[in-house]
Design an enzyme around this catalytic site. Structure first.
Site, short mmCIF file in Angstrom:
data_model
loop_
_atom_site.label_atom_id
_atom_site.label_comp_id
_atom_site.label_asym_id
_atom_site.label_seq_id
_atom_site.Cartn_x
_atom_site.Cartn_y
_atom_site.Cartn_z
N GLY A 19 45.57 29.84 34.31
CA GLY A 19 46.07 30.93 33.51
C GLY A 19 47.63 30.60 33.34
O GLY A 19 48.30 31.20 33.17
N TYR A 169 39.68 46.10 39.08
CA TYR A 169 40.82 45.00 39.45
C TYR A 169 41.31 44.96 40.86
O TYR A 169 41.21 43.95 41.51
CB TYR A 169 42.09 45.32 38.59
CG TYR A 169 43.08 44.46 38.81
CD1 TYR A 169 42.90 43.06 38.38
CD2 TYR A 169 44.22 44.82 39.45
CE1 TYR A 169 44.17 42.15 38.38
CE2 TYR A 169 45.35 43.77 39.47
CZ TYR A 169 45.04 42.65 39.09
OH TYR A 169 46.43 41.77 39.30
#
Length: 294
Positions: A19, A169
């Site tokens: 990422g 999450y």
């Protein structure tokens, strides 16, 4: 940075950042380049990855590996691409993360945040294990303080049967965090260290939404800290002499914190490890649960 790593090899350390094309990952890559590292960005999107590499050229010459961490097959392909690109890996930073607004199942029939946030670091650690051991590498898991709100349900979380646009999450970050001590034990004789940290409440695109809720969230994020601020404790764990040799620890920014009970259930951790091994098709098993380890 003043507390840069003191045990660097003669060669330039290679640091892989998943990422790495935006947000904290991008800021981490910039700081690592400034420290003289050979930085390898892992980006799902080639165009965005190339754009990030071009911007980072102002501070160094990062390399790019295009890799999708949302499915077991593509995680394996990403690991293979990293093995081809990197004769050695000194630092592996698991930064890629997903905070979905709706339940989406990938090609494995698994919920995508569960795969990206939990299975991807697990499988990359094992696929790259020989490279990590050869360099006595440091592995850094970018976690989230919200893990304390998570519930890891091996029967429901993998396929999103317990999906919630806010809590999933936290659930998947908790799953990942539970395995950090097991990796620390697995690697204790190989010289590889692994630590997790919460980098703070940082202004990134993670969790962005559309519509009125999205507009409100963007307004709130203006008060949050910058990705550059979030990158500092990550790079400290990756390079600092102060953190050399530490493993299996959890940090809130630069301060070590004991894991809350929800993340210290070793029986659940072993169950999640075995499940992850089954879902990814790896034969490896962690060390036996040692009840004498706090």
């Amino acid at each position: 940075m003043s507390n840069a790593r003191t045990d660097r090899p003669d060669r330039c350390p290679t640091a892989v950042v998943t990422g790495g094309n935006r947000g904290i990952g991008y800021a981490v890559a910039a700081r690592l380049l400034d420290e003289g590292c050979d930085v390898v960005l892992v980006s799902r999107d080639r165009e965005r990855g190339e754009a990030a590499r071009s911007r980072l050229a102002a501070v160094g010459s990062p390399r790019l590996v295009v890799g999708d961490l949302s499915g077991v097959r593509t995680i394996r392909a990403t690991a293979e691409a990293l093995r081809e690109a990197c004769p050695h890996i000194d630092v592996l930073i698991h930064n890629a993360g997903l905070w979905p607004s709706r339940r989406v199942l990938g090609e494995d029939g698994l919920e995508q945040a569960f795969v990206t946030n939990h299975l991807a670091p697990f499988l990359l650690n094992l696929e790259l294990e020989e490279l990590l051991a050869a360099s006595s590498a440091r592995v850094v898991q970018v976690s989230a303080g919200l893990y304390v709100k998570g519930r890891a349900d091996p029967e429901r979380t993998p396929t999103g049967l317990d999906f919630h646009p806010m809590r999933t999450y936290a659930d998947t970050k908790l799953c990942n965090l539970l395995l950090v001590p097991l990796f620390a034990e697995r690697w204790q004789d190989a010289g590889v260290t692994i630590n997790a940290l919460h980098p703070g409440v940082i202004r990134t695109g993670l969790g962005d939404r559309r519509g009125p809720l999205g507009w409100l969230l963007k307004a709130v994020k203006l008060t949050w800290k910058s990705p550059e601020t979030g990158a500092r404790p990550v790079v400290r764990l990756a390079l600092s002499g102060e953190t050399a040799g530490l493993t299996g620890r959890y940090f809130h920014l630069e301060d070590e914190h004991a894991l809350e009970p929800v993340a210290a259930d070793r029986t659940l951790a072993r169950r999640l490890w075995d499940q992850a091994a089954g879902l990814t098709g790896v034969p490896q098993t962690p060390p036996p649960v040692r009840h004498d380890v706090p």
